[in-house]
Design an enzyme around this catalytic site. Structure first.
Site, PDB file in Angstrom:
ATOM      1  N   SER A 225      28.957  72.757  46.784  1.00 15.93           N
ATOM      2  CA  SER A 225      29.963  72.405  45.769  1.00 15.93           C
ATOM      3  C   SER A 225      31.083  71.549  46.357  1.00 15.93           C
ATOM      4  CB  SER A 225      30.545  73.669  45.129  1.00 15.93           C
ATOM      5  OG  SER A 225      30.992  74.569  46.121  1.00 15.93           O
TER       6      SER A 225
ATOM      7  N   ASN B  46      34.112  85.217  46.575  1.00 12.96           N
ATOM      8  CA  ASN B  46      34.162  85.443  45.125  1.00 12.96           C
ATOM      9  C   ASN B  46      35.600  85.615  44.625  1.00 12.96           C
ATOM     10  OD1 ASN B  46      31.458  85.333  45.439  1.00 12.96           O
ATOM     11  ND2 ASN B  46      31.057  87.505  45.017  1.00 12.96           N
TER      12      ASN B  46
ATOM     13  N   THR C  48      46.703  61.730   0.533  1.00 14.06           N
ATOM     14  CA  THR C  48      45.751  62.836   0.551  1.00 14.06           C
ATOM     15  C   THR C  48      44.409  62.210   0.212  1.00 14.06           C
ATOM     16  OG1 THR C  48      45.932  63.403  -1.788  1.00 14.06           O
ATOM     17  CG2 THR C  48      47.507  64.480  -0.325  1.00 14.06           C
ATOM     18  N   HIS C  49      43.355  62.714   0.774  1.00 10.92           N
ATOM     19  CA  HIS C  49      42.007  62.147   0.573  1.00 10.92           C
ATOM     20  C   HIS C  49      41.965  60.657   0.924  1.00 10.92           C
ATOM     21  CE1 HIS C  49      41.191  65.830  -1.789  1.00 10.92           C
ATOM     22  NE2 HIS C  49      42.402  65.616  -2.275  1.00 10.92           N
TER      23      HIS C  49
ATOM     24  N   SER D 172      37.942  40.210  21.389  1.00  2.34           N
ATOM     25  CA  SER D 172      36.484  40.216  21.291  1.00  2.34           C
ATOM     26  C   SER D 172      35.931  39.040  22.083  1.00  2.34           C
ATOM     27  CB  SER D 172      36.083  40.094  19.820  1.00  2.34           C
ATOM     28  OG  SER D 172      34.803  39.504  19.704  1.00  2.34           O
TER      29      SER D 172
ATOM     30  N   LYS E 190      39.890  38.215  16.733  1.00  2.00           N
ATOM     31  CA  LYS E 190      40.042  39.674  16.760  1.00  2.00           C
ATOM     32  C   LYS E 190      41.151  40.177  17.682  1.00  2.00           C
ATOM     33  CE  LYS E 190      37.172  42.368  15.510  1.00  2.00           C
ATOM     34  NZ  LYS E 190      36.346  43.237  15.038  1.00  2.00           N
TER      35      LYS E 190
ATOM     36  N   ASN F  71      41.752  44.036  18.707  1.00  2.00           N
ATOM     37  CA  ASN F  71      41.133  45.348  18.451  1.00  2.00           C
ATOM     38  C   ASN F  71      41.970  46.508  18.987  1.00  2.00           C
ATOM     39  OD1 ASN F  71      38.878  44.258  17.201  1.00  2.00           O
ATOM     40  ND2 ASN F  71      37.794  43.988  19.136  1.00  2.00           N
TER      41      ASN F  71
ATOM     42  N   GLU G  64      41.002  53.949  20.007  1.00  2.00           N
ATOM     43  CA  GLU G  64      39.575  54.272  19.821  1.00  2.00           C
ATOM     44  C   GLU G  64      39.037  55.038  21.023  1.00  2.00           C
ATOM     45  OE1 GLU G  64      38.183  50.538  16.965  1.00  2.00           O
ATOM     46  OE2 GLU G  64      37.881  50.421  19.118  1.00  2.00           O
TER      47      GLU G  64
ATOM     48  N   TYR H 143      30.066  88.502  39.963  1.00  2.00           N
ATOM     49  CA  TYR H 143      29.922  87.078  40.268  1.00  2.00           C
ATOM     50  C   TYR H 143      28.457  86.662  40.267  1.00  2.00           C
ATOM     51  CZ  TYR H 143      29.960  82.572  42.576  1.00  2.00           C
ATOM     52  OH  TYR H 143      29.774  81.239  42.850  1.00  2.00           O
TER      53      TYR H 143
ATOM     54  N   GLN I  84      29.772  78.594  39.579  1.00  2.00           N
ATOM     55  CA  GLN I  84      30.135  77.355  40.288  1.00  2.00           C
ATOM     56  C   GLN I  84      30.207  76.176  39.303  1.00  2.00           C
ATOM     57  OE1 GLN I  84      28.859  76.654  44.420  1.00  2.00           O
ATOM     58  NE2 GLN I  84      27.638  74.970  43.608  1.00  2.00           N
TER      59      GLN I  84
ATOM     60  N   LYS J 245      33.699  74.279  37.272  1.00  2.00           N
ATOM     61  CA  LYS J 245      34.766  73.410  37.780  1.00  2.00           C
ATOM     62  C   LYS J 245      34.730  71.959  37.320  1.00  2.00           C
ATOM     63  CE  LYS J 245      34.800  76.223  41.864  1.00  2.00           C
ATOM     64  NZ  LYS J 245      33.638  76.973  41.287  1.00  2.00           N
TER      65      LYS J 245
HETATM   66  N1  ARG Z   1      31.170  77.537  45.601  1.00  2.00           N
HETATM   67  C1  ARG Z   1      31.232  78.834  45.026  1.00  2.00           C
HETATM   68  C2  ARG Z   1      31.766  78.752  43.585  1.00  2.00           C
HETATM   69  O1  ARG Z   1      32.343  77.774  43.283  1.00  2.00           O
HETATM   70  C3  ARG Z   1      32.110  79.736  45.843  1.00  2.00           C
HETATM   71  C4  ARG Z   1      31.779  81.167  45.705  1.00  2.00           C
HETATM   72  C5  ARG Z   1      30.502  81.458  46.406  1.00  2.00           C
HETATM   73  N2  ARG Z   1      30.167  82.831  46.318  1.00  2.00           N
HETATM   74  C6  ARG Z   1      28.930  83.252  46.522  1.00  2.00           C
HETATM   75  N3  ARG Z   1      28.743  84.532  46.367  1.00  2.00           N
HETATM   76  N4  ARG Z   1      27.959  82.442  46.766  1.00  2.00           N
HETATM   77  O2  ARG Z   1      31.626  79.639  42.799  1.00  2.00           O
END
Ligand code: ARG
Length: 457
Positions: free
Chosen positions: A22, A108, A153-154, A275, A281, A283, A288, A315, A320, A323
Site C-alpha cells: 500500500s 491494525n 420552480t420547475h 472551442s 464559443k 464555454n 461543468e 481487521y 486497505q 484510503k
Molecule cells: N496497509 C495496511 C492497511 O492499510 C496496514 C495494516 C496491515 N495490517 C495487517 N494485519 N495486514 O490496512
C-alpha cells in the site's frame, strides 16, 4: 525488510508484492504515522515499558525522519506500507531501540489511528475552504441586493426575487455543510491506538494518555470496533458528497444563467474556455467540470460503503481499500470548493436582462391574485380570476405590465388604480417581506445572519 518475515521460509512472490503493497498510496499518511508513533513511544516510556534512553532515541529518530521526508532528502519507497517504511528507517538509524517502538501496538490500531489523524486534518482544511466560499457568496449577495431577477420552480419563471436571495440560499447550504464538518470532526477524534491487533494488550499501557497527546477527545471503548471501524471515512466521504451536491446545483444554475437564452450572468474570460472548431464559443467548462466531478466523489462514497458492508470483525485486509478514494476525494473537493470561490468573483450581472425577465412571463401573477384576496375575495376565486387574466394576456400577446387599471377592472370591480404599480417586478420582490423571504430588506437581514453564523466556525 518485512515486519512479519520471521514465520516465512520464502520471500513473497514479486507479482504478489506489488498487489499487496500500500506504500504507493498510504505514503500520504507519513506525517500522521510519525505523530502516532511519537505519542505511542512517549506513553510507553511514561508507563515504564521502554527506558528513557530508548525513548529519547526513538523520539529524535522519528523527528529526524519527519524533517528528512519534508525536505525531500529521504525518499519514501522500498517497503510494504508507510508503517513498515518508517519503522525500517528508524531501526536503520537508531539500531535496537527502533525495534521496541512497536511494543504493545499492531499495524491494525496503528493504521486506524493514522487514518483518523489524517481525516481530522482533512476536516480542518476543508472547513477553511468552505468558509472562503461562503465569503464569496456573501460578496455576490451584497451586489445582488440592488438587483431583481426571476425565481424559478420547475425551471419556469415563478416570482420575482431580489438577486441576493439566490446567493444566500447557497450560503445556507454551505453553512449546514460547515456545521456537519464540525460534528463529524468530533466523531473522528476518538483514538483506537492501544486496541492492538484486535483484543487490546497485556502491557500496562495508558490509552487516555496517547489519546490526549494526539489531541483526540477519548480512546475508543472497544478494541474490536476500534481496529475495524471505518465509519469516519464513510462519513467524511458523505460530507464531501453533500458539499459536491451543493456545488453541482450552483454550477447548474451558473451554467444556465450564463447561456444566451437566460443571459443573466457573464463569466469572465479568465474563467471560461473556447472551442477548437467553433470560433464564437465561450464555454462554461469550469462549472461543468465541478458538476462532473460530483459523480466521482459519490463513487468514492459508494466504494467505502460497499467495502465495509461484508467485513467480519475485526481487521481484514479489505480495509486497505479505504484510503485511495478518500485521498482523491479530499484533493478533488478541496480544489472544487476553492475554484468555485474564485469563479463566483469572476461572474458579473447583466442587470437589464435579469430585471426584464423578472417582469416577464407572468412572474407577477401571484401578486394579482394576492391583491384581490387582500380586498376580500377568497384566494381560490382570486387565483381563478387571475388565471383568466393571464389567459387573455396570452391571447392578446401582452404582459400583466401592459394592462391598464381599467383593463384589470373588466375582470373584477375590486381592482383599483394601484394594481398597475403592484405588478411591477421590483414591487413584487419588495413585497415578499415574510421572515426568510425574497425582499431586499429580508435579504439584507439574511446576509447579516449568515455572517454571524459564519463567525462560529
Ligand atoms: N496497509 C495496511 C492497511 O492499510 C496496514 C495494516 C496491515 N495490517 C495487517 N494485519 N495486514 O490496512
Amino acid at each position: 525488510m518485512k515486519l512479519w518475515e520471521g514465520r516465512f521460509d520464502k520471500p513473497v512472490a514479486k507479482s504478489l508484492e506489488e498487489f499487496n503493497d500500500s506504500l504507493p498510496f498510504d505514503r500520504e499518511l507519513w506525517r500522521a504515522d510519525i505523530c502516532g508513533s511519537q505519542a505511542h513511544a512517549l506513553m510507553l516510556y511514561n508507563c515504564g515499558i521502554i527506558s528513557e534512553q530508548d525513548y529519547n532515541l526513538i523520539a529524535e529518530g522519528l523527528g529526524g525522519i519527519a524533517e528528512d521526508i519534508s525536505s525531500g532528502s529521504l525518499e519514501i519507497g522500498g517497503a510494504e506500507d508507510i508503517h513498515s517504511f518508517i519503522e525500517n528507517i528508524l531501526t536503520e538509524r537508531i539500531g535496537e531501540a527502533g525495534k521496541k517502538l512497536h511494543t504493545a501496538r499492531s499495524r491494525n490500531d496503528q493504521v486506524a489511528t493514522d487514518f483518523r489523524i489524517y481525516v481530522f486534518f482533512a476536516y480542518k482544511t476543508l472547513g477553511e475552504k468552505v468558509k472562503t466560499l461562503i465569503n464569496s457568496l456573501l460578496v455576490k449577495a451584497k451586489e445582488g441586493l440592488k438587483l431583481i431577477m426571476p425565481g424559478y420552480t420547475h425551471l419556469r419563471k415563478a416570482q420575482p426575487i431580489c438577486a441576493g436571495h439566490f446567493f444566500n440560499a447557497y450560503s445556507e447550504m454551505f453553512l449546514r455543510d460547515l456545521e456537519r464538518l464540525a460534528q463529524s470532526e468530533e466523531r473522528v477524534a476518538v483514538c483506537p491506538l492501544g486496541s492492538g491487533a484486535l483484543a487490546g494488550t497485556s502491557y500496562p499501557i495508558d490509552r487516555f494518555m496517547t489519546a490526549e497527546q494526539l489531541g483526540f477527545i477519548k480512546p475508543c471503548e472497544n478494541s474490536l470496533d476500534g481496529v475495524s471501524d471505518r465509519d469516519f471515512a464513510a462519513e467524511y466521504l458523505f460530507d464531501c458528497s453533500l458539499i459536491m451536491a451543493h456545488l453541482s446545483r450552483l454550477c447548474e444554475d451558473i451554467i444556465l444563467y450564463s447561456t444566451e437564452e437566460f443571459g443573466y450572468f457573464d463569466i469572465s474570460d479568465e474563467y471560461s474556455t473556447g472551442s477548437s472548431i467553433m470560433p464564437q464559443k465561450k464555454n462554461p467548462d469550469i462549472p461543468e467540470l465541478i458538476r462532473g466531478k460530483t459523480g466521482r466523489i459519490y463513487g468514492h462514497l459508494m466504494g467505502i460503503l460497499t467495502t465495509v458492508k461484508g467485513i467480519p470483525l475485526a481487521y481484514n485486509k479489505d480495509l486497505q481499500e479505504d484510503k485511495e478514494g478518500l485521498f482523491d476525494a479530499r484533493k478533488q473537493v478541496e480544489s472544487c470548493v476553492f475554484v468555485m470561490s474564485e469563479l463566483l468573483l469572476n461572474i458579473s450581472f447583466k442587470k437589464e436582462n435579469m430585471f426584464k425577465a423578472a417582469g416577464g412571463e407572468f412572474c407577477c401573477a401571484t401578486d394579482v391574485a394576492d391583491y384581490l384576496a387582500k380586498k376580500g375575495m377568497p384566494f381560490r376565486t382570486a387565483h381563478s380570476v387571475t388565471g383568466k387574466i393571464v389567459r387573455s394576456c396570452i391571447e392578446k400577446n401582452i404582459t400583466l405590465q401592459d394592462m391598464t387599471a381599467d383593463d384589470y377592472r373588466t375582470f373584477s370591480e375590486l381592482f383599483g388604480a394601484d394594481i398597475v404599480d403592484k405588478v411591477k417586478a421590483e414591487n413584487c420582490a419588495a413585497a415578499r417581506t415574510s421572515y426568510g423571504g425574497a425582499s431586499p430588506e429580508r435579504v439584507r437581514e439574511n446576509i447579516k445572519s449568515i455572517k454571524k453564523r459564519l463567525k462560529k466556525f
